[in-house]
Design an enzyme around this catalytic site. Sequence first.
Site, mmCIF file in Angstrom:
data_model
loop_
_atom_site.group_PDB
_atom_site.id
_atom_site.type_symbol
_atom_site.label_atom_id
_atom_site.label_comp_id
_atom_site.label_asym_id
_atom_site.label_seq_id
_atom_site.Cartn_x
_atom_site.Cartn_y
_atom_site.Cartn_z
ATOM 1 N N TYR A 149 0.858 -1.187 0.000
ATOM 2 C CA TYR A 149 0.000 0.000 0.000
ATOM 3 C C TYR A 149 0.889 1.230 0.000
ATOM 4 O O TYR A 149 1.800 1.341 0.823
ATOM 5 C CB TYR A 149 -0.892 -0.009 1.254
ATOM 6 C CG TYR A 149 -1.801 1.179 1.388
ATOM 7 C CD1 TYR A 149 -2.900 1.340 0.551
ATOM 8 C CD2 TYR A 149 -1.586 2.146 2.372
ATOM 9 C CE1 TYR A 149 -3.758 2.431 0.683
ATOM 10 C CE2 TYR A 149 -2.437 3.237 2.511
ATOM 11 C CZ TYR A 149 -3.522 3.372 1.662
ATOM 12 O OH TYR A 149 -4.364 4.445 1.796
ATOM 13 N N ASP A 244 9.307 2.470 -0.229
ATOM 14 C CA ASP A 244 8.303 3.180 0.559
ATOM 15 C C ASP A 244 8.559 2.804 2.022
ATOM 16 O O ASP A 244 8.171 1.732 2.488
ATOM 17 C CB ASP A 244 6.904 2.759 0.106
ATOM 18 C CG ASP A 244 5.807 3.388 0.952
ATOM 19 O OD1 ASP A 244 6.108 3.976 2.014
ATOM 20 O OD2 ASP A 244 4.633 3.286 0.553
ATOM 21 N N LYS A 272 4.928 8.880 9.103
ATOM 22 C CA LYS A 272 4.730 8.307 10.441
ATOM 23 C C LYS A 272 5.782 8.764 11.453
ATOM 24 O O LYS A 272 5.648 9.829 12.038
ATOM 25 C CB LYS A 272 4.645 6.784 10.341
ATOM 26 C CG LYS A 272 3.477 6.339 9.422
ATOM 27 C CD LYS A 272 3.135 4.906 9.566
ATOM 28 C CE LYS A 272 2.159 4.398 8.523
ATOM 29 N NZ LYS A 272 0.760 4.610 8.805
HETATM 30 N N1 HOZ Z 1 -1.146 3.223 6.479
HETATM 31 C C1 HOZ Z 1 -1.855 2.893 7.621
HETATM 32 C C2 HOZ Z 1 -2.385 1.540 7.696
HETATM 33 N N2 HOZ Z 1 -1.788 0.566 6.984
HETATM 34 C C3 HOZ Z 1 -2.803 3.829 8.218
HETATM 35 C C4 HOZ Z 1 -3.246 4.981 7.426
HETATM 36 C C5 HOZ Z 1 -4.684 4.940 7.150
HETATM 37 O O1 HOZ Z 1 -5.448 5.446 7.972
HETATM 38 O O2 HOZ Z 1 -5.036 4.399 6.125
#
Ligand code: HOZ
Length: 432
Positions: A149, A244, A272
């Site tokens: 992702y 990433d 983050k």
């Molecule tokens: N990237 C995060 C979860 N895999 C959290 C960000 C979100 O709220 O999507």
Amino acid sequence: MVNTTIKTTKSQEVFAAAQNLMPGGVSSPVRAFKSVGGQPIVFERVKGAYIWDVDGNKYIDYVGTWGPAICGHAHPEVIAALHEALEKGTSFGAPSVLENVLAEMVIDAVPSIEMVRFVNSGTEACMGVLRLMRAFTNRDKIIKFEGCYHGHADTFLVKAGSGVATLGLPDSPGVPKAATSTTLTAPFNDLEAVKALFEENRDEIAGVILEPVVGNAGFIAPDAGFLEGLRELTHEYGALLVFDEVMTGFRIAYGGAQEKFGVTPDLTTLGKVIGGGLPVGAYGGRRDIMSMVAPAGPVYQAGTLSGNPLAMTAGIKTLELLQKPGTYESLEQITKKLADGLQQIAKETGHAACGGQISAMFGLFFTSGPVHNYEDAKKSDTAKFGRFHRGMLEHGVYLAPSQFEAGFTSFAHTEEDIEQTLAVARDVMSSL
Ligand code: HOZ
């Protein structure tokens, strides 16, 4: 059971009201409990390794606001630095010394980064890097991996992990076909598949982007040689390699997964941890590539709140705290105890399970495994994970509400927290 079952009356009331106000009652889909059943608890405050809900229940937290809270929530030194910064204003929209300080810290720490651009989220960082990799190579296609992702930009919403995987969504409506026609996908840890894509699309692929340690399809580590192999393939086919490290940056090691595995990409995205709990993202990399970003070069990307002084302050203080000797050793030790303990308990209580951990990132799948990619992860018994999640929550342990998310620890977690978590896990797994 170790703890008494909680009451969440107020949480339920607040969440019921929220559902009429915001889609699904949340500001981001991953916060909903759709795949695990029940309703989200509504937070009131966070501190150290703990969260408290509006009903006054306390939980040991392994979500850590989805990654940033590596020092524990609301670390006193971060809060003190923020108080001081707050007095000077909340937004400048102009250069500040703080940006230089954090930029230097990032450049010193992350092997691939010679110049950096600050943005406001991981999604923005990945959007920026995508445009840059296309501009630099003058090629449009990219390779991403199934279950990885990279935020919610159109081009990345193909076989995406995180909330997309959790909700079992097909590729999202509203994304034009043209936006995803240039997105090629391969299974994680499969170098042959990547090589085949390069062969089929000679001189058309701008680069390969990946989470070097996957956290958005559950926790999946790279096989030995995978990252090195991608480095070689991208060199061979004249494409860029992009890590990433929004999740792994300053978490897997101070210099991220690229330091840990000794593989240096061309470009890196961060988020983050570098915001210390405030909204920050960043992308950076080779000076010749980053020099193409406006206003130094023609690749446009901008942001009103980018480099925000509060966010920079929280990031600087967080990175300073992480520089203390022994931090990563103790993160490794405590997280290993948790991850190994969970697997052992699953085995002893008769559940097929596998998992793993690197530094302060961990996962547990309810499948015998091994899990090398998203297809393997999908073999997990997600209904069982839902029952496990509910049982842990009801006894004071807050896990990400999805089989397809990694867990996070912090240096605020104590041996006692881990032991208590494992005691709860034993009780819960015994009754699954
Ligand atoms: N990237 C995060 C979860 N895999 C959290 C960000 C979100 O709220 O999507």
